[in-house]
Write an enzyme that holds these catalytic residues in place. Structure first.
Site, PDB file in Angstrom:
ATOM      1  N   CYS A   1      -5.463   0.965   7.521  1.00  0.00           N
ATOM      2  CA  CYS A   1      -5.310   0.849   5.927  1.00  0.00           C
ATOM      3  C   CYS A   1      -6.529   0.236   5.392  1.00  0.00           C
ATOM      4  O   CYS A   1      -6.926   0.576   4.106  1.00  0.00           O
ATOM      5  CB  CYS A   1      -4.022   0.471   5.662  1.00  0.00           C
ATOM      6  SG  CYS A   1      -3.712  -1.184   6.272  1.00  0.00           S
TER       7      CYS A   1
ATOM      8  N   GLU B   1       3.375  -1.284   1.252  1.00  0.00           N
ATOM      9  CA  GLU B   1       1.712  -1.276   1.811  1.00  0.00           C
ATOM     10  C   GLU B   1       1.423  -0.134   2.201  1.00  0.00           C
ATOM     11  O   GLU B   1       1.697   0.351   3.214  1.00  0.00           O
ATOM     12  CB  GLU B   1       1.725  -2.471   3.148  1.00  0.00           C
ATOM     13  CG  GLU B   1       2.422  -3.755   3.044  1.00  0.00           C
ATOM     14  CD  GLU B   1       1.389  -4.710   2.122  1.00  0.00           C
ATOM     15  OE1 GLU B   1       0.290  -4.149   1.717  1.00  0.00           O
ATOM     16  OE2 GLU B   1       1.785  -5.773   1.622  1.00  0.00           O
TER      17      GLU B   1
END
Length: 514
Positions: free
Chosen positions: A301, A267
């Protein structure tokens, strides 16, 4: 909460014996080596506590403890594993206020976001508890008479988790709760920037495991920096490495794990865009854009980094956006009156300043200026002003991810152009469109639309529920965590064929007579 926060009492309530070598060098933490990691809050610069770094030899001991725990844990029925995860969720409910406060204070996000992060942990425990009775396989039809075929799922073993500072506890729980109910054990290396929140989580799960007569090796914690992360990625005993962080870090982890034919789940970076169409409801679009851009001080993110606005509404939306930024209050994130807290440290501030300079050097025009905050409330040196720049979509700085509240805005004419601009970056995590037009929404969600792992309509890019699989494409890494069928990444698939006939017919009609 104010500047008189009693850190020692907060840690005591969370059962954290920080600065105590006997605690931070236990069998599932590893003996310390060299200098300790000092955790200092970006909120006010005060020292929270120190924790010993895990020595190389101690890391081997930790993984050995995990392997021994796995040999037992995989034999525990999955619903019983789920019950232990449920109990962990109950502990989190009891400690939500304290743990959320620690997350906010150590990382710098708002108290509401800190509490929300703990709620994510509670939610994933609930999800995993239900999942523990739903680890389904399939039954398939065999071409051979008297044969039965099916597939089942088994745990992979030791799961390594490398987490980032911006979500110091939630992302670990996404991985750990699912991995545990699948029958795996975990070795967690948190960010060296937020080690104390990790200690709090370890203390809570260790107590739950102890009450149930289970070894703490089911959940192991190691502390250290880059070298320790490399050690974890290189270790053949760790079947799966789940890593959250920068694209640079993810590429290194992927190469190391692939070289030993292990499994990795990544990720990584995001460069997320929000498209504002001529059919957007501004009352929804404006708060979505602002929260997406400045929430967690731009250190998510899924932060909105690019705003792609249809030319006919560009000036009107820009005017409202600038007015909204003028209302933002920057300061101590534990004060509910503030919208924006600090960046994680002064290195992050320097990165923010470099990005602004680069943007200006490439021709970007700032309509809301940035800068470092100064004054009595900003003594940590980590508070910065959220800023907005009008840019061209092909500028180099727009193609990169800066973990800071810098928003780039640009125009488009046709929706095809907006989608092309959105997809024209190396990252592919989150995306969103604001429109009340059904055709535009469906085009955005089609195969010719967003190329991201997350695509939203009339909500922002930031903020995901645990029920859906979380992750992205391209340089975001392709991993999927949390909900849906993401659990399969933590297991190995086994196809089984049972012959209950009186002969040995071969597949494809092959004959082999003796």
């Amino acid at each position: 909460m104010d500047d008189t926060i009693d850190i020692s009492k907060l840690l005591e309530r969370l059962s954290i014996k920080a600065d105590n070598p006997a605690w931070s060098t236990g069998t599932t933490h590893g003996t310390s080596q060299g200098a300790s990691i000092e955790s200092c809050s970006p909120v006010d610069g005060r020292r929270i506590a120190s924790v010993g770094q895990t020595a190389p030899g101690a890391f081997d001991d930790v993984v050995r403890q995990a392997e021994e725990a796995f040999a037992m844990w995989r034999r525990v029925p999955a619903p019983q594993r789920g019950e232990i995860v449920r109990q962990f969720g109950e502990e989190l409910r009891k400690r939500k206020q304290d743990l959320g406060t620690l997350v906010s204070y150590e990382m710098g996000k708002s108290l509401q976001e800190g509490l929300g992060e703990v709620q994510e942990m509670i939610d994933i425990c609930d999800f995993a508890t239900g999942l523990s009775r739903q680890l389904y396989g399939l039954t398939m039809q065999s071409e051979r008479r008297g044969h039965r075929m099916y597939e089942q799922w088994h745990p992979v073993g030791v799961v390594g988790i490398i987490s980032a500072f911006n979500f110091p506890v939630a992302v670990w729980s996404w991985n750990a709760a699912i991995a545990w109910v699948c029958g795996n054990v975990c070795v967690w290396k948190p960010s060296e920037k937020t080690p104390i929140a990790a200690m709090a989580c370890q203390s809570l799960i260790a107590a739950v495991l102890s009450r149930n007569g289970m070894p703490e090796g089911i959940s192991c914690l190691v502390q250290g920096g880059r070298a320790l992360g490399e050690r974890l990625a290189d270790d053949r005993r760790i079947a799966l490495v789940s890593a959250t962080g920068s694209t640079r870090m993810g590429k290194a982890v992927a190469a190391a794990v692939a070289s030993r034919l292990g499994k990795s789940m990544l990720e990584l970076g995001g460069n997320n865009a929000l498209i504002i169409t001529e059919h957007a409801d501004f009352n929804i679009a404006l708060p979505a854009a602002v929260f997406g851009a400045v929430g967690t001080a731009g250190q998510r993110c899924t932060t909105t980094r690019r705003l792609i606005i249809q030319e006919s509404v560009y000036e009107a939306f820009k005017e409202r956006l600038v007015a909204a930024y003028a209302q933002l209050r920057i300061g101590n994130p534990l004060d509910g009156q503030h919208h924006v807290g600090p960046l994680i440290d002064r290195d992050a501030v320097a990165s923010y300043e470099r990005a602004i300079a680069k943007c200006k050097g490439e021709g970007g025009r700032f309509i809301v200026e940035g800068g470092v905050m100064e004054g009595p409330g900003y003594l940590s040196g980590c508070y910065v002003k959220p800023c907005i720049a009008e840019v061209s979509p092909d500028m180099a700085i727009v193609q990169t991810e800066t973990f800071a509240p810098i928003l780039y805005i640009m125009k488009y004419t046709a929706l095809d152009d907006a989608i092309r601009i959105q997809n024209g970056v190396p990252q592919g995590l989150s995306s969103a469109i604001m429109t009340l037009n059904l055709r535009q929404a469906e085009q955005f969600l089609s195969a010719e639309g967003s190329d991201c792992g997350i695509a939203n309509v009339n909500i922002g890019t930031s903020g995901a529920e645990i029920g859906g699989a979380f992750g992205g494409e391209k340089e975001t890494g392709g991993g999927r965590e949390s909900g849906s069928d993401a659990w399969k990444a933590y297991m190995r698939r086994q196809t089984n064929t049972i012959n209950y006939s009186e002969g040995l017919p071969l597949a494809q009609g092959i004959k082999f007579d003796l």
